[in-house]
Design an enzyme around this catalytic site. Structure first.
Site, mmCIF file in Angstrom:
data_model
loop_
_atom_site.group_PDB
_atom_site.id
_atom_site.type_symbol
_atom_site.label_atom_id
_atom_site.label_comp_id
_atom_site.label_asym_id
_atom_site.label_seq_id
_atom_site.Cartn_x
_atom_site.Cartn_y
_atom_site.Cartn_z
ATOM 1 N N ASP A 267 52.496 -67.265 -9.269
ATOM 2 C CA ASP A 267 51.674 -67.191 -8.079
ATOM 3 C C ASP A 267 52.608 -66.873 -6.901
ATOM 4 O O ASP A 267 53.828 -66.894 -7.024
ATOM 5 C CB ASP A 267 50.894 -68.511 -7.873
ATOM 6 C CG ASP A 267 49.682 -68.315 -6.985
ATOM 7 O OD1 ASP A 267 48.752 -69.128 -7.047
ATOM 8 O OD2 ASP A 267 49.651 -67.304 -6.231
HETATM 9 C C1 GLC Z 1 47.517 -66.909 -3.675
HETATM 10 C C2 GLC Z 1 46.638 -67.612 -4.684
HETATM 11 C C3 GLC Z 1 46.363 -66.790 -5.917
HETATM 12 C C4 GLC Z 1 46.274 -65.320 -5.537
HETATM 13 C C5 GLC Z 1 47.663 -64.895 -5.101
HETATM 14 C C6 GLC Z 1 47.717 -63.416 -4.675
HETATM 15 O O1 GLC Z 1 48.479 -67.800 -3.187
HETATM 16 O O2 GLC Z 1 47.051 -68.906 -5.124
HETATM 17 O O3 GLC Z 1 45.144 -67.274 -6.500
HETATM 18 O O4 GLC Z 1 45.848 -64.557 -6.639
HETATM 19 O O5 GLC Z 1 48.161 -65.703 -4.039
HETATM 20 O O6 GLC Z 1 46.967 -63.237 -3.513
#
Ligand code: GLC
Length: 721
Positions: A267
């Site tokens: 993430d």
């Molecule tokens: C965010 C979220 C995740 C998302 C990623 C890209 O922090 O936790 O669910 O897909 O970043 O935007």
């Protein structure tokens, strides 16, 4: 390009080129992007060079056929081996046509429409140049203080698993290589992100391995069984180690046991966050732990591109681990057909025709109408078309009904509740007043609202949470409706007119001050682009509410976590021999939630009768047929969600009082009766024992069928060897 060619491509790549494939940056890093350009500011602070960008494997957050083509074209011109980028974005519940938030979709209990919503999202996203979506989010949730409950489908592992499958089918279709109107899915967040202590985002998660396997892993497994191409790591710890650096979780459980051989992405920033977590001294150690755990792509930090080469050269890291990660990424690019056509489905002309088409909006409206949950109705709904209506509240004319993960949808496109109602009645019959802001109220606003309501036959209050009060990092310790709106309700109530509350929000709320102060409550969630039209259909009975809660509404925040599939304890309140005081209870509130899992009202009534079992006993290789008769005993057609629960009365570990095992949504005309039959097998009675083996035990079980988890008929049966 087949496997051999891919492997030879990996061999052609320098170590720097291979490492850069394992990195994902957002569009501003890329020259071809409209917001791209020189690496400055925070990007430069990351120590990222032009060389690294030229060799990067994927881009985050790009969309728009023209934009993506520019980024891809520029990138490939600069990349020595012409390796195309993967374009990944968060298309969670719609691309530009925004569907209800996933928690709402879960409440529809309609897997077909859920799949259709993902298919439409994929079509709009792929024609706009997106290859991969960071969805479905399948984290099981039990704490409405957490802002991201709106992104899940609720508190039940079986239901979440069924929706995980439906979303993956919709996003990916059957053949990603040839169906360029679909996108690869990325199930998230692995694992147990929905269980943060205190309901506070990014906080510690500490669940036992048995609990993890019993409740949190099934939906991820279901997504993988449906062929989900990617997995995203969770920010939180699992067994005391951040998921992103957790070798046991990622290599032993996810890859070996669950059989995942696709691309694992961190993430946002989660690799580098191992430093504040306290399991990495510096970025170099974070990079080593993440790659060793099997994280193929580092999202939006640069520890891989800065330190993996040195780790290989000093002998701390086997280059083969990098090679296998690169190969998985190139294999996904191959599966998506990007080596043959790096622009894949991106098509400016088709984009104009497909995105936000009337058919797509109609599908969004249908799903929004089926996702709303009628929680209370003292006979004032449906509204009559000759009534004078006062529409009061901060959501009366608000387009902020798309939810927190609708970054490509626009509030201006949303059908507001006022617009929806004006599709039903003459403007002369409607008067609108804001009444309050989301968090503030003035006497002037109240007086104006009271003035608006004085000639009305009925009042509709449009209330809720600002969309940034849920979603990522949108956590609330007090889950009541905001005080300003509670005051508005109190002042309007004094008028003594029939009053219905419509809620636009992203979590189960403590509805004290709402449900006890109004005559009807409709939970509309964030219903999406067509939300106002769908809610108007429901208010006027052109759609009959059929949503059923997939997450319990607590009596108050003090009850959290409260969920239907809980254990009985040794001193259950209300047991026949229970003492008055020394039982599991609160002195000040009940144990039961305000509105339980599976609950939802209709404009008609459904009655259950004649529950039958095909046998009193079943063996391991037999199935048990469980049937019940359901009658629409009301005046209008309606949809009912018939739910089957089972209790394992005595296990090797304690077992929940009820577990959802199956469900079916049926339509019944007034007076119509249908017999519903479920088939239950021994496999559905298995659970994780204390030694973590998954098996069933012979013994007594109770089958329950009904319209929600607290209102059921029951019959016992026995599983015999
Ligand atoms: C965010 C979220 C995740 C998302 C990623 C890209 O922090 O936790 O669910 O897909 O970043 O935007």
């Amino acid at each position: 390009m087949n496997e051999i060619k891919l492997a030879s491509l990996v061999n052609e790549m320098t170590l720097d080129e291979k490492i850069a494939q394992l990195t994902q940056f957002a569009t501003p890093f890329f020259k071809g992007a409209s917001d791209g350009g020189q690496i400055t500011g925070p990007m430069a602070d990351m120590g990222v060079t032009d060389e690294m960008i030229r060799n990067t494997g994927s881009v985050l957050g790009a969309s728009g056929a023209k934009e993506v083509k520019n980024i891809q074209r520029t990138h490939m011109e600069e990349n020595r081996l012409n390796i195309p980028l993967l374009v990944m974005s968060d298309i969670v519940h719609g691309y530009k046509t925004i569907f209800p938030v996933p928690l709402a979709i879960g409440c529809s209990w309609d897997l077909g429409l859920a799949e259709k919503s993902a298919e439409i999202a994929a079509k709009e996203a792929s024609v706009s140049g997106v290859h991969v979506t960071f969805a479905p989010m399948v984290d099981l949730v039990r704490d409405p203080r957490w802002g991201r409950v709106m992104e899940s489908t609720g508190e039940d592992p079986h239901l979440n698993s069924e929706f995980a499958r439906a979303f993956v089918r919709g996003f990916q279709g059957n053949d990603l290589t040839n169906e360029v109107d679909r996108v690869a899915a990325c199930v998230k967040h692995f694992a147990a992100y929905g269980a943060p202590e205190g309901g506070r985002d990014y906080n510690t998660v500490d669940v036992s391995e048995r609990e993890l396997r019993e409740n949190y892993l099934p939906a991820y497994q279901a997504a993988l069984d449906e062929g989900c191409e990617m997995v995203m790591t969770a920010f939180n710890t699992v067994f005391g180690i951040p998921a992103t650096g957790n070798k046991m979780l990622m290599r032993s459980i996810l890859r070996k046991e669950m059989g995942f051989d696709g691309v694992l992405i961190s993430d946002w920033g989660a690799v580098k966050e191992m430093i504040p977590h306290g399991i990495a001294e510096d970025e170099k150690e974070a990079a080593l732990k993440a790659l060793t755990a099997g994280v193929d792509i580092e999202m939006m930090t640069a520890t891989y591109v800065k330190y993996l080469k040195a780790l290989v050269e000093e002998g701390s890291l086997e280059e083969s681990l990098i090679d296998e990660a690169v190969l998985r990424i190139l294999t996904l690019k191959e599966k998506l057909g990007l080596f043959e056509n790096p622009f894949r489905g991106a098509d400016e002309e088709l984009e104009k025709e497909i995105v936000m088409s009337a058919a797509h909006r109609e599908a969004a409206k249908e799903l929004a109408a089926k996702s709303a949950v009628l929680l209370k109705n003292e006979g004032i709904l449906p509204l009559k078309k000759d009534q004078k209506v006062a529409l009061i509240g901060p959501f009366a004319e608000s387009g902020d009904i798309l939810g927190p993960w609708s970054w490509l949808g626009s509030k201006e496109d949303a059908v507001t509740l006022k617009e929806g109602i004006l599709q039903k009645i003459d403007p002369s019959q409607l008067i609108v007043s804001k009444g309050s802001d989301i968090e503030a109220i003035t006497e002037e606003q109240i007086q104006e609202a009271i003035g608006a309501a004085k000639d009305a036959d009925v009042i509709v209050l449009a209330l809720g949470e600002d969309s940034d009060m849920s979603g990522e990092a949108g956590c609330r310790a007090d889950i009541k409706l905001l005080p300003a709106q509670l005051e508005l309700i109190q002042r309007i109530k004094k008028l003594g007119k029939p009053t219905a509350a419509v809620l636009f929000n992203g979590r189960p709320l403590d509805l004290h001050g709402v449900y006890d102060q109004t005559d009807a409550v409709l939970e509309a969630w964030y219903p999406g682009t067509e939300g106002g039209a769908a809610v108007a259909d429901l208010l006027y009975g052109d759609s009959n509410p059929s949503g059923r809660l997939t997450m319990s509404f607590p009596y108050s925040a003090g009850q959290i976590p409260v969920y239907y599939n809980h254990f009985n304890t040794g001193r259950p309140k209300g047991a026949p021999d229970a003492q008055e005081r020394y039982v599991s209870q609160y002195l000040d509130i009940p144990n039961c939630p305000l509105f339980p899992f599976g609950f939802g009202l209709s404009y008609t009534e459904f009655t259950y009768s004649s529950m039958k079992l095909s046998n009193k006993t079943i063996t391991r290789d037999e199935s048990l047929e469980i049937s019940v008769t359901v009658t629409n005993s009301g005046e209008v057609s309606g949809d009912e969600v018939v739910q089957l629960y089972v209790r394992d009365v005595s296990g090797e570990v304690v077992r929940p009082l009820k577990e959802l095992k199956d469900f079916v949504k049926i339509s019944l005309a007034p007076g119509e009766t249908k017999e519903v039959t479920f088939s239950l097998t021994e496999e559905q009675l298995r659970y994780y024992h204390s030694d973590l083996t998954l098996s069933s035990d012979p013994g007594t079980f109770i089958a329950y069928v009904g319209g929600h988890s607290q209102e059921v008929m029951e019959k016992s049966f026995t599983l015999v060897e």
